[in-house]
Enzyme design. Structure first.
Site, short mmCIF file in Angstrom:
data_model
loop_
_atom_site.label_atom_id
_atom_site.label_comp_id
_atom_site.label_asym_id
_atom_site.label_seq_id
_atom_site.Cartn_x
_atom_site.Cartn_y
_atom_site.Cartn_z
N ASN A 161 -3.47 50.08 24.08
CA ASN A 161 -2.15 50.70 24.15
C ASN A 161 -2.18 51.93 23.25
O ASN A 161 -2.16 51.81 22.03
CB ASN A 161 -1.09 49.69 23.66
CG ASN A 161 0.28 50.31 23.53
OD1 ASN A 161 0.53 51.40 24.06
ND2 ASN A 161 1.17 49.62 22.85
N TRP A 162 -2.26 53.09 23.88
CA TRP A 162 -2.41 54.32 23.10
C TRP A 162 -1.11 54.80 22.45
O TRP A 162 -1.12 55.73 21.66
CB TRP A 162 -2.98 55.43 23.99
CG TRP A 162 -4.45 55.28 24.25
CD1 TRP A 162 -5.30 54.38 23.67
CD2 TRP A 162 -5.24 56.07 25.14
NE1 TRP A 162 -6.57 54.56 24.15
CE2 TRP A 162 -6.57 55.59 25.05
CE3 TRP A 162 -4.98 57.14 26.00
CZ2 TRP A 162 -7.62 56.15 25.78
CZ3 TRP A 162 -6.01 57.69 26.74
CH2 TRP A 162 -7.32 57.19 26.63
N LYS A 163 0.01 54.22 22.87
CA LYS A 163 1.31 54.65 22.32
C LYS A 163 1.46 56.17 22.50
O LYS A 163 0.95 56.71 23.48
CB LYS A 163 1.43 54.20 20.86
CG LYS A 163 1.09 52.71 20.72
CD LYS A 163 1.38 52.11 19.37
CE LYS A 163 0.98 50.65 19.39
NZ LYS A 163 1.33 49.94 18.17
N HIS B 79 7.44 46.15 24.85
CA HIS B 79 6.72 46.29 23.58
C HIS B 79 7.74 46.30 22.44
O HIS B 79 8.84 46.84 22.59
CB HIS B 79 5.88 47.58 23.58
CG HIS B 79 4.94 47.63 22.42
ND1 HIS B 79 5.35 47.99 21.15
CD2 HIS B 79 3.63 47.33 22.32
CE1 HIS B 79 4.32 47.91 20.33
NE2 HIS B 79 3.27 47.51 21.01
N GLU C 56 7.98 48.01 19.90
CA GLU C 56 8.46 49.36 19.51
C GLU C 56 9.58 49.81 20.45
O GLU C 56 10.52 50.48 20.03
CB GLU C 56 7.27 50.35 19.50
CG GLU C 56 6.38 50.09 18.28
CD GLU C 56 4.93 50.49 18.45
OE1 GLU C 56 4.61 51.25 19.38
OE2 GLU C 56 4.10 50.03 17.64
N GLU D 93 2.58 39.33 20.62
CA GLU D 93 2.32 40.30 19.55
C GLU D 93 3.30 40.08 18.39
O GLU D 93 4.44 40.56 18.45
CB GLU D 93 2.49 41.73 20.07
CG GLU D 93 1.55 42.10 21.18
CD GLU D 93 1.36 43.61 21.23
OE1 GLU D 93 0.22 44.05 21.05
OE2 GLU D 93 2.34 44.34 21.41
N GLY E 153 -0.07 47.21 13.85
CA GLY E 153 -0.30 48.44 13.10
C GLY E 153 -0.32 48.24 11.60
O GLY E 153 -0.27 49.20 10.82
N SER F 69 -3.27 44.28 15.34
CA SER F 69 -4.43 44.54 14.49
C SER F 69 -5.73 43.91 14.99
O SER F 69 -6.55 43.44 14.20
CB SER F 69 -4.14 44.14 13.04
OG SER F 69 -3.05 44.91 12.53
N GLY G 113 -4.38 50.58 17.51
CA GLY G 113 -5.25 51.44 16.71
C GLY G 113 -6.72 51.46 17.12
O GLY G 113 -7.31 52.53 17.28
P1 PGA Z 1 -2.31 47.53 16.76
O1 PGA Z 1 -1.17 47.65 17.91
O2 PGA Z 1 -3.55 47.00 17.44
O3 PGA Z 1 -2.48 48.90 16.23
O4 PGA Z 1 -1.78 46.56 15.75
C1 PGA Z 1 -1.03 46.65 18.88
C2 PGA Z 1 0.10 46.98 19.81
O5 PGA Z 1 1.12 47.56 19.38
O6 PGA Z 1 0.03 46.66 21.01
#
Ligand code: PGA
Length: 247
Positions: free
Chosen positions: A9-11, A91, A93, A163, A169, A209, A231
């Protein structure tokens, strides 16, 4: 046996040029023992989809209406026209920063399935809920709401990403045991609602993570069928290492 599915997931990262550099380096590393994909920004989707021969290309969001006065939004038929097969929805976010509700996630999931696109539905608890031991309750609420009114034959196709928000993150990944227990809790909710046969086919990812050092431990857990990776999916080297480790 459930085939593992790993999605980066590149966001809000990578320009089209940067995305294409990544595809050039990584696409030929994909093997058929698992499925591997990347979720790019909307603007990079077409170029990346055209360039990727082996990687699944996914979007990170979708609106639940087909068209209309929804400034700034993108619909499922638009994504389908690009040949997309997977879209991330719900997600944390989007839930936390853009007011995406459980009801929205349900409408998005239905709209994607109507367009033959696999929804990757994200669920997970906050740190506070985790500390209050409410993880299973949150999973039950979010999974039940997301799948409300969906046919069992469609539920089988869905991917659910567990998640925990406190692990996203932060570098503080959940222990393999916590990830396993929560992914099993996702499957148990699906079994309760749609029967064990459907639950046994559903793929459940862990996200938060995940990196080159911990991927193998997660993937060795009985109820973890893949990963959603932020990440560590941004660098071609680390994503390639992950691809090589998931066999
Ligand atoms: P992360 O993000 O691997 O950077 O913790 C995971 C995600 O938001 O899907």
């Amino acid at each position: 046996m459930r085939k593992k599915i790993i999605v980066g997931n590149w966001k809000m990262n990578k320009t089209i040029a940067e995305a294409l550099d990544f595809v050039k380096a990584v696409d030929q590393k994909v093997h058929d023992q698992a499925e591997f994909g990347i979720a790019t920004s909307f603007v990079a989707l077409k170029s990346v989809k055209d360039a990727a021969k082996n990687l699944i290309v996914a979007a990170q969001n979708v609106h639940f209406k087909d068209s209309g006065a929804y400034t700034g939004e993108v619909s499922a038929p638009m994504l389908k026209e690009l040949g997309l097969t997977h879209v991330i929805i719900g997600h944390s976010e989007r839930r936390q920063m853009f007011n995406c509700s459980d009801e929205d996630v349900n409408l998005q999931a239905k709209k994607l399935l109507e367009n033959d696109i696999v929804p990757i539905i994200c669920v997970g608890e906050t740190l506070e809920q985790f500390e209050e031991s409410k993880t299973k309750e949150v999973i039950d609420t979010q999974v039940s709401a997301a799948l409300n009114g969906i046919d069992a034959k469609d539920v089988e196709k869905v991917v659910i990403a567990y998640e925990p928000i406190w692990a996203i993150g932060t570098g503080k990944s959940a222990s393999a045991q916590i990830a396993q227990d929560s992914c099993k809790a996702v499957r148990d909710v699906v079994a309760k609602l749609f029967g064990q046969e459907v639950a046994d086919k559903l793929r459940v990812q862990y996200g938060g993570s995940v990196n080159t050092a911990n991927i193998e431990e997660y993937m060795s857990q009985a109820d973890i069928d893949g990963a959603l990776i932020g990440g560590a999916s941004l660098k071609a080297d680390s994503f390639t290492e992950i691809i090589e480790k998931v066999k």
